[in-house]
Design a protein around this motif. Structure first.
Motif, PDB file in Angstrom:
ATOM      1  N   LEU A   1      57.295   5.129  17.022  1.00  0.00           N
ATOM      2  CA  LEU A   1      57.008   4.046  17.965  1.00  0.00           C
ATOM      3  C   LEU A   1      58.012   4.108  19.114  1.00  0.00           C
ATOM      4  N   PRO A   2      57.542   4.103  20.364  1.00  0.00           N
ATOM      5  CA  PRO A   2      58.492   4.041  21.479  1.00  0.00           C
ATOM      6  C   PRO A   2      59.025   2.617  21.610  1.00  0.00           C
ATOM      7  N   GLY A   3      60.100   2.496  22.386  1.00  0.00           N
ATOM      8  CA  GLY A   3      60.666   1.173  22.654  1.00  0.00           C
ATOM      9  C   GLY A   3      61.349   1.182  23.997  1.00  0.00           C
ATOM     10  N   SER A   4      61.852   0.027  24.363  1.00  0.00           N
ATOM     11  CA  SER A   4      62.555  -0.061  25.637  1.00  0.00           C
ATOM     12  C   SER A   4      63.763   0.864  25.643  1.00  0.00           C
ATOM     13  N   VAL A   5      64.075   1.451  26.803  1.00  0.00           N
ATOM     14  CA  VAL A   5      65.267   2.305  26.875  1.00  0.00           C
ATOM     15  C   VAL A   5      66.528   1.472  26.692  1.00  0.00           C
ATOM     16  N   ARG A   6      66.378   0.149  26.749  1.00  0.00           N
ATOM     17  CA  ARG A   6      67.529  -0.722  26.523  1.00  0.00           C
ATOM     18  C   ARG A   6      67.724  -1.076  25.064  1.00  0.00           C
TER      19      ARG A   6
ATOM     20  N   ALA B   1      65.697   2.192  19.550  1.00  0.00           N
ATOM     21  CA  ALA B   1      64.558   3.031  19.925  1.00  0.00           C
ATOM     22  C   ALA B   1      65.005   4.475  20.173  1.00  0.00           C
ATOM     23  N   ARG B   2      66.319   4.682  20.276  1.00  0.00           N
ATOM     24  CA  ARG B   2      66.826   6.023  20.634  1.00  0.00           C
ATOM     25  C   ARG B   2      66.355   7.103  19.682  1.00  0.00           C
TER      26      ARG B   2
ATOM     27  N   HIS C   1      62.787   7.937  20.243  1.00  0.00           N
ATOM     28  CA  HIS C   1      62.597   8.713  21.470  1.00  0.00           C
ATOM     29  C   HIS C   1      63.013  10.163  21.261  1.00  0.00           C
TER      30      HIS C   1
ATOM     31  N   ARG D   1      60.606  13.400  21.784  1.00  0.00           N
ATOM     32  CA  ARG D   1      60.996  14.579  22.571  1.00  0.00           C
ATOM     33  C   ARG D   1      60.878  15.859  21.757  1.00  0.00           C
TER      34      ARG D   1
ATOM     35  N   LEU E   1      53.781  10.078  19.681  1.00  0.00           N
ATOM     36  CA  LEU E   1      54.015   8.699  20.113  1.00  0.00           C
ATOM     37  C   LEU E   1      52.791   7.888  19.723  1.00  0.00           C
ATOM     38  N   VAL E   2      52.990   6.793  18.991  1.00  0.00           N
ATOM     39  CA  VAL E   2      51.859   5.960  18.588  1.00  0.00           C
ATOM     40  C   VAL E   2      52.070   4.510  19.013  1.00  0.00           C
TER      41      VAL E   2
END
Lengths: 379, 379
Positions: B257-262, B266-267, B270, B274, B279-280
């Motif tokens: 699951l993606p998330g905010s870069v903040r 989520a790192r 991400h 990569r 990505l779902v």
């Protein structure tokens, strides 16, 4: 058609105002040393180049008011009309499908030659999306890249503003109206600030109002002027996705910020990532992601910056190593001997990620020569 | 070594308690029809299989208290010890490096044969991360997949709870202690609920306390039991990334699951994206993403479900088409004639995405036969 030869600028403006298919007008420009000669060649030459009846009629008899308005606008300082194929027309843009016949420029046309990244996204970003647009555009501008966007509300405006907020920050706005107008009107002051620092660009002659079809067309210029496109937040039907698609089609890099799956404005970014866009969490990753393009497209930029016009030479003095202290440290770490990355890390105290991003910018700027992983100042 | 033949279960437990290298003990299991015969074969046979001095000493003289504790635990209802290579040991797990010699199971061992997805992530998720863990695990369980996780706090617990909250929802917990203990202790009630509905599994004999090295080892079982691993939220050093890496190494799908870069949690997701993870944004995308594996790994699952033990046959009656109304609509849309997706969409009124996810589950369950894009009920 008048007997006296029109000025090159007037002739080029008349070719723009003739409208219609691009290919015949590009053929006319390519076939004559000067647009004025193409115009004097007359209807048979126009027909031979492929111009249709309507184009030939408009070439013979342009709308006098529109022509006069355009010429009046172009007569002010810092206003330019760049023909495709001319030395000043940005070479990266020449490579895209349906490259504009000519670009109206308000500001410094050499800004269009500077290594640039498009920063685009939603007109109605989330609060954190707007902040991230500013953080990323600021970071890219601080690294010496030109931030290119569309002067729209939301992400575009935040990106321009952030670049303007950086000392020596460079930004270019590509708009979908004539440059005597601003859309949206409340961005008139921003328009003026961008023109004073970088450039505002349009393919539409002065007097052209905003029309829906012109926005996607504008996006191909944003994509075509830049080495890559970064999408900050975009819903599934956002125009930013068009820019990203056009960038990918033109062989440029596409970057996208991920977001929460609960943020509908992250959907477009996630779609791009699934389709192959690079997921980025930091501006340096954008710069590193451009390294692959530096070898090919960067050559075009360097050749221009190596043999600049008088105006470009002045600009060269402003590119990095600039006032940024990191650039100054890196510049002091470099000399005439090719030096490997590890030594540069030791000398400068900077991280490998930061160094490689900065070296790319300096290489694109023609300040640094890279060879087999070793770097030196350009002789 | 006693002269009377130990029971198969006791002999297998003694092989587990001998500890040390897996290969010699697997060789002993493979070389004899029954673990009891392997144990009676004596030190020379143990040495021939590669057992070292310590293993041979422990095989000859196990710790009596540990053995008695283990046998007492195994003597209660719904407790099992499955040897690698036996009919009940889940075949997907056999394929991973260092597959456990035997699995202690509390609950229904056929749950380990059910098509499963690992749902893992941070022990300290953000509030929305915890909610998303529940939403995704619930969606996967509702589709008929078994939700496999590690009974840890945070994402693991939310995933198990969500699956238990679905009628007929199936879930398996793989733990890093003996099954007579629960770590963390506050999950004792959850442990019991999972054992009652699905299964709690460990490679460690009863009495084994939690030790740090056992958690990564546990993760290889989570990855190995499932068709794919979904990571909800994970910081850069999260154990969930180990599970994802092991899943990828075992040829299983990895979803993130993606998330905010903040969001620092989520790192890890991400990074996985990569590195190639899918990505779902929705549980159905996980199910669709498993379609590629259905053809290969699914065959193993089907073969077991086609020729089940008495226990497995009982379970078969519970798999979809279940109480889920969508499954009932799809089941009514199917008959003995191979039917293309477009017709099934028309008949059922369901979307293509939902249909393809459900058909995958039904195919894995041996309810549906797929052939060249046409589907029919299994004769």
């Amino acid at each position: 058609m008048p007997d006296d030869l029109p000025s090159s600028t007037e002739a080029l403006l008349r070719l723009v105002l003739a409208g219609g298919a691009l290919a015949p007008r590009r053929a006319l420009l390519a076939g004559f040393d000067d647009p004025a000669l193409a115009l004097r060649a007359g209807p048979s030459a126009w027909r031979a180049a492929g111009c249709n009846t309507e184009q030939r009629a408009l070439l013979a008899l342009p709308d006098r008011a529109t022509l006069a308005h355009g010429l009046h606008w172009l007569a002010q300082p810092d206003r330019h009309l760049l023909a495709i194929g001319s030395d000043d027309y940005p070479s990266l843009l020449t490579r895209v499908d349906q490259a504009p016949l000519a670009l109206f420029v308000q500001g410094d046309p050499t800004a269009l030659w500077h290594p640039g990244v498009a920063v685009v996204g939603s007109r109605t970003p989330s609060p954190s999306g707007a902040e991230l647009a500013g953080e990323f555009a600021g970071g890219l501008a601080r690294s010496g890249l030109c931030v290119v966007s569309g002067l729209a509300t939301g992400v575009d405006a935040r990106a321009h503003q952030a670049a303007l907020g950086i000392a020596d920050g460079r930004t270019v706005a590509v708009v979908a109206t004539g440059l005597d107008l601003t859309y949206p009107p409340q961005h008139a002051a921003l328009h003026a600030r961008i023109a004073a620092r970088g450039a505002v660009v349009s393919e539409y002659p002065p007097g052209t109002q905003a029309r829906p079809g012109q926005f996607p067309a504008r996006n191909r210029i944003v994509a075509g002027l830049t080495l890559g496109t970064l999408v900050i937040e975009a819903a599934m039907r956002s125009g930013a996705l068009i820019t990203a698609r056009l960038a990918a089609e033109a062989g440029r890099e596409v970057f996208a910020l991920p977001g929460s799956v609960r943020n509908p404005r992250a959907r477009g970014c996630h779609r791009l990532i699934r389709e192959g866009a690079q997921l980025v969490e930091h501006p340096d990753e954008v710069i590193q992601g451009l390294a692959g393009l530096a070898a090919s497209l960067g050559k075009d930029l360097r050749s221009r910056l190596d043999a600049p016009t008088e105006q470009a030479r002045t600009v060269r003095g402003r590119v990095p190593p600039s006032s940024d202290p990191d650039y100054q440290r890196l510049w002091k770490s470099l000399d005439d001997n090719p030096t490997c990355m590890d030594s540069l890390i030791q000398r400068s105290g900077l991280t490998a990620a930061r160094l490689s991003a900065m070296l790319l910018i300096m290489e694109l700027d023609g300040k640094v020569v890279a060879n087999h992983g070793r770097y030196c100042r350009k002789p």
